[in-house]
Design a protein around this motif. Sequence first.
Motif, PDB file in Angstrom:
ATOM      1  N   TRP A 173       0.841  -1.220  -0.106  1.00  0.00           N
ATOM      2  CA  TRP A 173      -0.199   0.376  -0.004  1.00  0.00           C
ATOM      3  C   TRP A 173       0.935   1.376   0.210  1.00  0.00           C
ATOM      4  CZ3 TRP A 173      -5.355  -0.220  -0.175  1.00  0.00           C
ATOM      5  CH2 TRP A 173      -5.960  -1.690   0.292  1.00  0.00           C
ATOM      6  N   ALA A 174       0.132   2.514  -0.573  1.00  0.00           N
ATOM      7  CA  ALA A 174       0.730   3.699  -0.332  1.00  0.00           C
ATOM      8  C   ALA A 174      -0.498   4.451  -0.047  1.00  0.00           C
ATOM      9  CB  ALA A 174       1.173   4.045  -2.018  1.00  0.00           C
ATOM     10  N   ALA A 264      -5.385   4.848   0.424  1.00  0.00           N
ATOM     11  CA  ALA A 264      -5.313   3.982   0.469  1.00  0.00           C
ATOM     12  C   ALA A 264      -4.944   3.173  -1.046  1.00  0.00           C
ATOM     13  CB  ALA A 264      -5.934   3.494   1.304  1.00  0.00           C
ATOM     14  N   ALA A 265      -3.717   2.972  -1.627  1.00  0.00           N
ATOM     15  CA  ALA A 265      -3.721   3.132  -2.926  1.00  0.00           C
ATOM     16  C   ALA A 265      -2.936   1.674  -2.588  1.00  0.00           C
ATOM     17  CB  ALA A 265      -2.935   3.772  -3.337  1.00  0.00           C
ATOM     18  N   ALA A 275       6.140   4.348  -5.432  1.00  0.00           N
ATOM     19  CA  ALA A 275       6.484   4.856  -6.563  1.00  0.00           C
ATOM     20  C   ALA A 275       5.462   5.824  -6.901  1.00  0.00           C
ATOM     21  CB  ALA A 275       6.912   4.456  -8.331  1.00  0.00           C
ATOM     22  N   VAL A 276       4.064   4.809  -6.556  1.00  0.00           N
ATOM     23  CA  VAL A 276       2.680   5.800  -6.486  1.00  0.00           C
ATOM     24  C   VAL A 276       3.164   6.878  -4.826  1.00  0.00           C
ATOM     25  CG1 VAL A 276       0.434   5.287  -5.341  1.00  0.00           C
ATOM     26  CG2 VAL A 276       1.170   3.467  -7.165  1.00  0.00           C
ATOM     27  N   ALA A 277       3.836   6.114  -3.767  1.00  0.00           N
ATOM     28  CA  ALA A 277       3.510   7.005  -2.803  1.00  0.00           C
ATOM     29  C   ALA A 277       4.737   8.560  -3.567  1.00  0.00           C
ATOM     30  CB  ALA A 277       4.707   7.207  -1.996  1.00  0.00           C
ATOM     31  N   ALA A 278       5.648   8.374  -3.825  1.00  0.00           N
ATOM     32  CA  ALA A 278       6.221   9.455  -4.353  1.00  0.00           C
ATOM     33  C   ALA A 278       5.557   9.942  -6.094  1.00  0.00           C
ATOM     34  CB  ALA A 278       7.689   8.826  -5.355  1.00  0.00           C
ATOM     35  N   ALA A 288       1.326  14.175   3.614  1.00  0.00           N
ATOM     36  CA  ALA A 288       2.781  13.373   3.758  1.00  0.00           C
ATOM     37  C   ALA A 288       2.463  12.304   2.829  1.00  0.00           C
ATOM     38  CB  ALA A 288       3.259  13.178   4.647  1.00  0.00           C
ATOM     39  N   VAL A 289       3.548  10.867   3.049  1.00  0.00           N
ATOM     40  CA  VAL A 289       3.230   9.633   2.358  1.00  0.00           C
ATOM     41  C   VAL A 289       3.552   8.438   2.989  1.00  0.00           C
ATOM     42  CG1 VAL A 289       2.986  10.414  -0.528  1.00  0.00           C
ATOM     43  CG2 VAL A 289       5.283   9.984   0.522  1.00  0.00           C
ATOM     44  N   LEU A 290       2.962   7.752   3.297  1.00  0.00           N
ATOM     45  CA  LEU A 290       3.674   6.540   3.576  1.00  0.00           C
ATOM     46  C   LEU A 290       3.662   5.663   3.208  1.00  0.00           C
ATOM     47  CD1 LEU A 290       1.803   6.624   7.308  1.00  0.00           C
ATOM     48  CD2 LEU A 290       4.487   6.971   6.759  1.00  0.00           C
ATOM     49  N   THR A 291       4.784   4.079   2.877  1.00  0.00           N
ATOM     50  CA  THR A 291       4.265   2.870   2.497  1.00  0.00           C
ATOM     51  C   THR A 291       4.398   1.993   3.335  1.00  0.00           C
ATOM     52  OG1 THR A 291       6.203   2.391   2.059  1.00  0.00           O
ATOM     53  CG2 THR A 291       5.043   3.808   0.597  1.00  0.00           C
TER      54      THR A 291
END
Length: 318
Positions: A173-174, A264-265, A275-278, A288-291
Amino acid sequence: MSTQDHADVRVRAPGKVNLALTVGRRRPDGYHPLASVFQALSVHEEVSAWHADRLSLTVSGLHAERVPTDGTNLAWRAATALAAATGAEPAARLHIHKGVPVAGGMAGGSADAAATLLALDTLWGTGLSREALAEIGATLGSDVPFALLGQTAVGRGRGDLLTPALSRGEYHWALGLRDRGLSTPEVYAMFDEIVGGAGGEPEADRALMQALRTGDAEAVGRALVNDLQDAALELAPELAETLAVAQDAGALGVIVSGSGPTVAALTRSRQAAAAVAAAMTAAGVADAVLTAVGPVPGARVLQGSSRSGPARSLRGVD
């Protein structure tokens, strides 16, 4: 904080994503019947507990400045509820280190409550089963029993009647986070206003359950559903852009988690999640992003001796 390493007891509990959240009409008691498929993710809350002569609470980590440290905090309420149920003296020094977004639809507060119940059951030697802890947890919030159980589960009723779900494989998940949270009661009120809910009792999606059983991440991505998503988008329309950017970046499926605003992806791999978070960061559609990866276990003791025994399946419905 460094003193966590020297806690008498330390417990970790996971945040969650709702792979499916189906919401029925509001009942006379004010609650909505739910059918939810939860997955526990590798974003965690940690609760450390020490013996003390009174109850106190401190917080560090993600969004710590937004978390109350008094009797309105779910961890504090969990401590007093466990004491009331067992006759223990409600005295301990508690510290929460947050890794789950605040008011993000990922049940960070519920994870705090679950971790506190297990930590203080261990610290105080009250010796309750996981099922008994879950029954106390359900009085605090409908997501607390799942934070104790973890992995993947179907929740019915208010979401607190749990049945472990058969699930194969790992899911990557991203997560796109927003600094401004959404109030769960406000999201439900908007849902009532614009949707109204389906009649009868909601059910878990058969296609999703089959996809989880076979470990088919693409099919899981296609089956993601959240009946609260339109209400969350009405309150926070900027989330539509976050959803679109994640989808365009190659996600298998994108959803608002719970009552939002976390997006949530689901992706094919750890690298694809990064890559999706970026992409979300580059487009400026998340603060902000998390994986993360799921499913992961529920609340567990990291330090100190657990007296509550191995995890049990919580009472659910077929």
